[in-house]
Design an enzyme around this catalytic site. Sequence first.
Site, short mmCIF file in Angstrom:
data_model
loop_
_atom_site.label_atom_id
_atom_site.label_comp_id
_atom_site.label_asym_id
_atom_site.label_seq_id
_atom_site.Cartn_x
_atom_site.Cartn_y
_atom_site.Cartn_z
CE1 TYR A 291 -2.27 -9.06 8.05
CE2 TYR A 291 -3.23 -8.52 5.74
CZ TYR A 291 -2.82 -9.47 6.93
OH TYR A 291 -3.24 -10.90 6.86
CE LYS B 261 -12.52 -15.36 17.00
NZ LYS B 261 -13.21 -16.31 17.39
CG ASP C 288 -14.25 -18.75 15.27
OD1 ASP C 288 -15.07 -17.84 15.04
OD2 ASP C 288 -14.30 -19.28 16.47
CG ASP D 16 -4.30 -12.40 3.59
OD1 ASP D 16 -4.29 -12.63 2.58
OD2 ASP D 16 -3.29 -11.95 4.21
CG ASP E 44 -5.40 -17.10 -0.03
OD1 ASP E 44 -6.00 -16.16 -0.77
OD2 ASP E 44 -4.10 -17.24 0.35
#
Length: 377
Positions: free
Chosen positions: A141, A192, A225, A249, A253
């Site tokens: 970001y 990852k 993942d 993020d 959620d």
Amino acid sequence: MTYKILLLPGDGIGAEVIAEVERVLSWYGKHRGLSFTTETALVGGAALDAEGTPVTDATMKLALESDAVLFGAVGGPKWDGNSFDKKPERALLRLRKDLGLFANLRPAICFDALTDASSLRPEIVAGLDILIVRELTGGVYFGEPKEITTLPNGERRAVDSQVYTTSEIQRIARVAFDLARLRKNQVASAEKSNVMVSGVLWREEVTKVHKAEYADVQLSHILADNCAMQLVRNPKQFDVIVTDNLFGDMLSDEAAQAAGSIGMLPSASLGAKDANGKQKALYEPVHGSAPDIAGKGLANPLACILSLAMCLRYSFARVNDAVLLEKAVEKVLNDGLRTGDIMQPGKTKVGTKAMGDAVLAALDALPNEAAGDTRSI
Ligand code: NAD
């Protein structure tokens, strides 16, 4: 010690839920010897309207001088068309940046009374208590270059850059390990590393910090993942999950959904500790300003009240007081009280203030253990 608390109610239901938090704070002042002063300032759309900017320098000064900021929510349709620098959400970005809030803590706790509110089966979420620690000020970001350019052939090309340094990874890892020691002593680090070099560095640095300083904590590494999949398959396998800004993020959620309504989810954002062990901190519900129900007295104040519990635990080192508040929330739910967002058949529907009243009554009714457990991260 007298704590300085800055209240930033913001817009929409922000003001309604912060009002209930103020009442709970007063209860702690009166009954638990919590010594504090509060200041209240405008933020978000309310500040734009009255002061011409999402957060003034004067408010930032108050935030920098405070021991904790309690934030409601910002935004609403009135300001949707504003230019980027005049968006209410800019206030939150500036607060995070100027206070150096690099660690975002999002617990996903499923209260027994609300297991039916989750989209996952009750047996998967009953007793769920996990904590996602998200790096908040680095990663994709914020990384440079971050641009859209036009190529010689006329195509447009967009680039976001995932950037992490060793110190950024190490400091968020320490937060996660410290927190794990107060819980089940387990950290899962998600990245990852199979396809991203930033993931390789992340794994190496977390491993290094673990080996040198936190060998007593159980550490596992998981690809982000797979972590997403495991969160809906068997979320109770986790205790603390530490991850970067982007994956955090998403994963926070996803974990939130396991816990049920957005009206129940607290959060904390913490900065680095200074020489005295104090750290800047901002506590806020995960939800937004909910313009659809604003001003109607319908908002669920429990996410904001649980954010205060996090403040008691992390900024004021009053673990017993935090537990007491969490138990009060649990009692209210067990007694069958529900705001509209968590309403279930056969339960009693109440509004914002009645929910606040019920929490105060539960605090009065519960046995109080001695205050002053000094553990903190
Ligand atoms: P939202 O969280 O405000 O609302 C989503 C839905 O959940 C709405 O139906 C709302 O009524 C409901 N809801 C949210 N909190 C609730 C509560 N405490 N009790 C009962 N119901 C609740 O998200 P949104 O609608 O996407 O955004 C509305 C505004 O809030 C936008 O301007 C957005 O930018 C802003 N926002 C701010 C923050 C923040 O301040 N941290 C976070 C998210 C969204």
